[in-house]
Scaffold this active site. Structure first.
Site, PDB file in Angstrom:
ATOM      1  N   PRO A 209       0.822  -1.212   0.000  1.00 57.58           N
ATOM      2  CA  PRO A 209       0.000   0.000   0.000  1.00 57.58           C
ATOM      3  C   PRO A 209       0.857   1.263   0.000  1.00 57.58           C
ATOM      4  O   PRO A 209       2.091   1.208   0.049  1.00 57.58           O
ATOM      5  CB  PRO A 209      -0.772  -0.128   1.307  1.00 57.58           C
ATOM      6  CG  PRO A 209       0.227  -0.766   2.225  1.00 57.58           C
ATOM      7  CD  PRO A 209       1.042  -1.707   1.375  1.00 57.58           C
ATOM      8  N   LYS A 234       4.328  -5.508  -6.643  1.00 59.63           N
ATOM      9  CA  LYS A 234       3.714  -4.326  -7.250  1.00 59.63           C
ATOM     10  C   LYS A 234       3.608  -3.238  -6.201  1.00 59.63           C
ATOM     11  O   LYS A 234       3.048  -3.433  -5.128  1.00 59.63           O
ATOM     12  CB  LYS A 234       2.313  -4.618  -7.807  1.00 59.63           C
ATOM     13  CG  LYS A 234       1.770  -3.451  -8.648  1.00 59.63           C
ATOM     14  CD  LYS A 234       0.292  -3.523  -8.907  1.00 59.63           C
ATOM     15  CE  LYS A 234      -0.526  -2.835  -7.849  1.00 59.63           C
ATOM     16  NZ  LYS A 234      -0.365  -1.350  -7.823  1.00 59.63           N
ATOM     17  N   GLU A 310      -3.815  -8.409   4.680  1.00 64.38           N
ATOM     18  CA  GLU A 310      -3.854  -7.463   5.814  1.00 64.38           C
ATOM     19  C   GLU A 310      -4.669  -6.279   5.331  1.00 64.38           C
ATOM     20  O   GLU A 310      -4.236  -5.523   4.473  1.00 64.38           O
ATOM     21  CB  GLU A 310      -2.435  -7.061   6.224  1.00 64.38           C
ATOM     22  CG  GLU A 310      -2.376  -6.396   7.582  1.00 64.38           C
ATOM     23  CD  GLU A 310      -2.409  -4.877   7.489  1.00 64.38           C
ATOM     24  OE1 GLU A 310      -3.513  -4.314   7.711  1.00 64.38           O
ATOM     25  OE2 GLU A 310      -1.375  -4.281   7.200  1.00 64.38           O
ATOM     26  N   LEU A 311      -5.872  -6.136   5.897  1.00 65.23           N
ATOM     27  CA  LEU A 311      -6.875  -5.248   5.307  1.00 65.23           C
ATOM     28  C   LEU A 311      -7.245  -4.121   6.269  1.00 65.23           C
ATOM     29  O   LEU A 311      -6.436  -3.705   7.089  1.00 65.23           O
ATOM     30  CB  LEU A 311      -8.097  -6.076   4.897  1.00 65.23           C
ATOM     31  CG  LEU A 311      -7.789  -7.272   3.976  1.00 65.23           C
ATOM     32  CD1 LEU A 311      -9.033  -8.093   3.712  1.00 65.23           C
ATOM     33  CD2 LEU A 311      -7.145  -6.814   2.676  1.00 65.23           C
ATOM     34  N   GLY A 312      -8.453  -3.621   6.136  1.00 63.67           N
ATOM     35  CA  GLY A 312      -8.856  -2.425   6.857  1.00 63.67           C
ATOM     36  C   GLY A 312      -9.078  -2.645   8.343  1.00 63.67           C
ATOM     37  O   GLY A 312      -9.043  -3.763   8.850  1.00 63.67           O
ATOM     38  N   CYS A 344      -4.025   1.563   9.066  1.00 67.59           N
ATOM     39  CA  CYS A 344      -5.109   0.583   9.115  1.00 67.59           C
ATOM     40  C   CYS A 344      -5.469   0.220  10.544  1.00 67.59           C
ATOM     41  O   CYS A 344      -6.606  -0.158  10.829  1.00 67.59           O
ATOM     42  CB  CYS A 344      -4.730  -0.656   8.316  1.00 67.59           C
ATOM     43  SG  CYS A 344      -3.128  -1.343   8.768  1.00 67.59           S
ATOM     44  N   GLU A 441     -14.121   2.890   7.744  1.00 70.47           N
ATOM     45  CA  GLU A 441     -12.725   3.308   7.911  1.00 70.47           C
ATOM     46  C   GLU A 441     -12.504   4.638   7.183  1.00 70.47           C
ATOM     47  O   GLU A 441     -12.593   4.706   5.961  1.00 70.47           O
ATOM     48  CB  GLU A 441     -11.792   2.234   7.353  1.00 70.47           C
ATOM     49  CG  GLU A 441     -10.333   2.520   7.624  1.00 70.47           C
ATOM     50  CD  GLU A 441      -9.420   1.415   7.127  1.00 70.47           C
ATOM     51  OE1 GLU A 441      -8.371   1.190   7.749  1.00 70.47           O
ATOM     52  OE2 GLU A 441      -9.754   0.780   6.095  1.00 70.47           O
TER      53      GLU A 441
END
Length: 543
Positions: A209, A234, A310-312, A344, A441
Site C-alpha cells: 500500500p 507491485k 492485511e486489510l482495513g 489501518c 474506515e
C-alpha cells in the site's frame, strides 16, 4: 547509527512518543535533518498556508521497472506521474507496468527460483546478503526517508528516525531466521523414517500500500527472501519511488538477478494480472477490504494460490475511568493522528468512560489544536498532507457525514490552506455507534469519541464491527485489562501503549481485517511449503 538509537527506533513507538508524539527525544538525530528541515513552526491554523514547499535534498533516479536485475521501460512505453501531496505537482514520471510486464517479471522470478542460486544457496550466505541489505539501508537512510516523505507526505523526521531504521531492523531480523528454518523427524507407527521438510513456496506475488511504502515492503520482502523464495512486487501507484530505490540497494548487496522484481502500475492492470497469474505460487496483499476480496477471487479463479491479506480496520481504543486523563489524551491522540490518520490499525473509535468523558474531550480538543501541521520537510511538523486528492475528498466527505448525522464537531473539520491536501485535525464527540463515521474506515485525521459506562457494554460495542485488526486498552486495573484483552476480537491488543510494531511481533486481523500474519516467526509460515517424506527402515535398531 548508535545501537541504542537503533533499538529505540525499532517500535513505532508509543513507549517513546508519549511525551511528544512527533519526535521522540531518544530518536532525534541532527545529522539526519541538518539542511533538510529549516523554518519556524506555526500551529495548524496557518502552518500549511502561504509557505513555499521545501525542496527535498534527494534526486529521483529510479523510475523504471526492475525486472531480472535491470531497470527497464514498461513494454507499452507508458508512464504515469507520481505527485507531491504538498502541492499536487508532479515529482517524476514512472514506468506504468501492465499484464505484459507482470508476465516478464514472473518469468524472471520463475527462472531465478527454478534454475538460479538463491533457493540453492547455503542459508548462511543468504543471511549475509540480507545483512548487507540492512547495512546499505542504514547508510542511505536520509535519501530513502526523503523519497518517502516527498512521495507520501509523511513527516520527514518520522520516516528518517522511525520508519527507515525499522526497515533495516526487519531485514536483520529475517537474516537471523534464514539458517534456523529447519524440519522435523517424527515417529511413525511402524518401521518408517519420517521427515517433515519446510521448503520455499516458489514465486511470491506481493502488493503493497501507499501509507507505509518502505516499511510494508520490508514486512513482505524480508520473510519471503529468508525462506528462499523469489518475488514479483507491485508498488502502490501513489508511492512507487522508495521501493525502487531500496530494491536497487538490495541488488548492490548481492541479491541475484530475478530474485526481486518490482513493477509499478495500477490495480486493475498490473495488480489484477499478478493476482491472476498461473505461475505465481503465493500472494500477499495489504490494502482495503474491498480490494482484498477481489484479490481472493482472482487468486481462486486462476491457480488457487494461497493468499494472505492485511486489510482495513476500525480499531477501538478504550479508556477506563481510572485513567490518568492527560496521559490517555496524549496516547489516544497518537493512536489516531499518527501518519495523518492513514493507519489501518489507527485507534479510530475512542471509547471513554462517562466519569472522565467531558474532561477527556476538552483536553483532546486542546491537544488537537496544538498539533503542528505543515510541510513534512519542516522541522517539528507532526502532520503532513493526505496522500492525494481522492483520499483528501473522501475524508472531507466523512467529516460532512459526521456533521449531518449530528455528531458534535469539537474542532477542525475543514481544509487547511489552499494548496496541497492538508486537513485540520478533527474531533467529533457524542458519536453514536450507528453513524457512518463510527462504522467505516475514514483513514484520515478524524477522531470519533464515544461515551460508555460499563465494561460489558463497551466490550459488546467495541466488537460490533466487521473489522478486527487491533484495539487499545488504557487502564491501571489489572482485572479490567485481562478481561478486555481476552474479550476483544482483534489481532493485536495494546495495553497502555499503541502502535508498538516490533519486528518479532505478529501483526494481522480477525474478521474482515484479513488473515495471515506479517512479521515475526508467523510470517515465515506463509512462505513455506510443508512436505512429509516417508521411507521404510529395514531391521531398525530403534524407532
Amino acid at each position: 547509527m548508535a545501537a541504542a538509537t537503533r533499538r529505540a527506533a525499532s517500535s513505532l513507538v508509543s513507549r517513546c512518543l508519549l511525551a511528544r508524539p512527533a519526535v521522540p527525544s531518544a530518536l532525534r538525530r541532527p545529522d539526519r535533518t541538518r539542511g533538510l528541515l529549516p523554518g519556524v513552526l506555526r500551529r495548524f491554523g496557518t502552518a500549511a498556508a502561504g509557505e513555499e514547499p521545501i525542496s527535498p535534498h534527494v534526486q529521483v533516479r529510479d523510475t523504471q521497472l526492475l525486472i531480472n536485475g535491470k531497470f527497464v521501460d514498461a513494454a507499452s512505453g507508458k508512464t504515469f506521474p507520481t505527485l507531491d501531496p504538498r502541492t499536487g505537482e508532479v515529482i517524476a514520471r514512472v514506468a506504468e507496468g501492465d499484464a505484459e510486464d507482470i508476465d516478464r517479471a514472473v518469468a524472471a522470478a520463475r527462472k531465478a527460483f527454478d534454475e538460479g542460486p538463491w533457493p540453492r544457496m547455503i542459508a548462511y550466505e543468504r543471511s549475509r546478503i540480507l545483512l548487507r541489505c540492512a547495512d546499505l539501508i542504514d547508510k542511505h537512510n536520509d535519501e530513502i526517508a526523503a523519497l518517502e516523505a516527498w512521495d507520501n507526505g509523511k513527516p520527514y523526521e518520522q520516516a528518517a528516525q522511525i520508519e527507515v531504521p525499522m526497515v533495516a531492523r526487519l531485514m536483520r531480523y529475517y537474516a537471523g531466521w534464514v539458517d534456523k528454518i529447519h524440519g522435523l523427524v517424527v515417529p511413525a507407527d511402524g518401521p518408517h523414517h519420517v521427515q517433515v521438510l519446510y521448503e520455499p513456496i516458489g514465486v511470491a506475488g506481493q502488493i503493497i500500500p501507499w501509507n507505509f511504502p518502505t516499511l510494508i515492503f520490508a514486512w513482505k520482502v524480508g520473510p519471503a527472501l529468508a525462506c528462499g523464495n523469489t518475488i514479483v512486487l507491485k508498488t502502490a501507484e501513489q508511492t512507487p519511488l522508495s521501493a525502487l530505490y531500496v530494491a536497487k540497494l538490495m541488488h548492490e548487496a548481492g541479491l541475484p538477478d530475478g530474485v526481486l522484481n518490482i513493477v509499478s502500475g495500477f490495480g486493475p492492470t498490473a495488480g489484477s494480472a499478478l493476482a491472476s497469474h498461473m505461475d505465481v505460487d503465493k500472494l500477499a496483499f495489504t490494502g482495503s477490504t474491498v480490494t482484498g476480496k477481489i484479490i481472493m477471487e482472482l487468486s481462486a479463479r486462476s491457480n488457487l494460490k494461497p493468499v494472505t491479506l492485511e486489510l482495513g480496520g476500525k480499531s477501538p481504543f478504550i479508556i477506563m475511568d481510572d485513567a490518568d486523563v492527560d496521559h490517555a489524551v496524549e496516547l489516544a491522540h497518537y493512536a489516531l493522528f499518527f501518519n495523518q490518520g492513514q493507519c489501518c490499525c489507527a485507534g479510530s473509535r475512542t471509547f471513554v468512560h462517562e466519569r472522565v468523558y467531558d474532561e477527556f474531550v476538552e483536553k483532546s480538543k486542546a491537544r488537537a489544536e496544538r498539533r503542528v501541521v505543515g510541510d513534512p520537510f519542516r522541522k517539528g511538523v507532526e502532520q503532513g498532507p493526505q496522500i492525494d486528492d481522492e483520499q483528501f475528498n473522501k475524508i472531507l466527505g466523512y467529516i460532512k457525514s459526521g456533521v449531518e448525522s449530528q455528531a458534535n464537531l469539537v474542532t477542525g473539520g475543514a481544509r487547511l490552506g489552499d494548496k496541497g491536501y492538508y486537513i485540520k485535525p478533527t474531533i467529533f464527540s457524542d458519536v453514536q455507534d450507528g453513524m457512518q463515521i463510527a462504522q467505516e474506515e475514514i483513514f484520515g485525521p478524524v477522531q470519533s469519541i464515544f461515551k460508555f459506562n460499563d465494561l460489558n457494554e463497551v466490550i459488546k460495542r467495541a466488537n460490533a464491527s466487521r473489522y478486527g485488526l487491533a484495539a487499545g486498552v488504557f487502564t491501571n486495573n489489572l482485572n479490567a485489562a485481562n478481561t478486555l484483552t481476552r474479550a476483544l476480537k482483534a489481532g493485536t491488543i495494546w495495553v497502555n501503549c499503541f502502535d508498538v510494531l516490533d519486528a518479532a511481533i505478529p501483526f494481522g486481523g480477525y474478521k474482515m481485517s484479513g488473515f495471515g500474519r506479517e512479521k515475526g516467526v508467523n510470517s515465515l509460515k506463509s512462505y513455506l511449503q510443508t512436505k512429509a517424506v516417508v521411507t521404510p527402515i529395514k531391521d531398525p535398531a530403534w524407532l
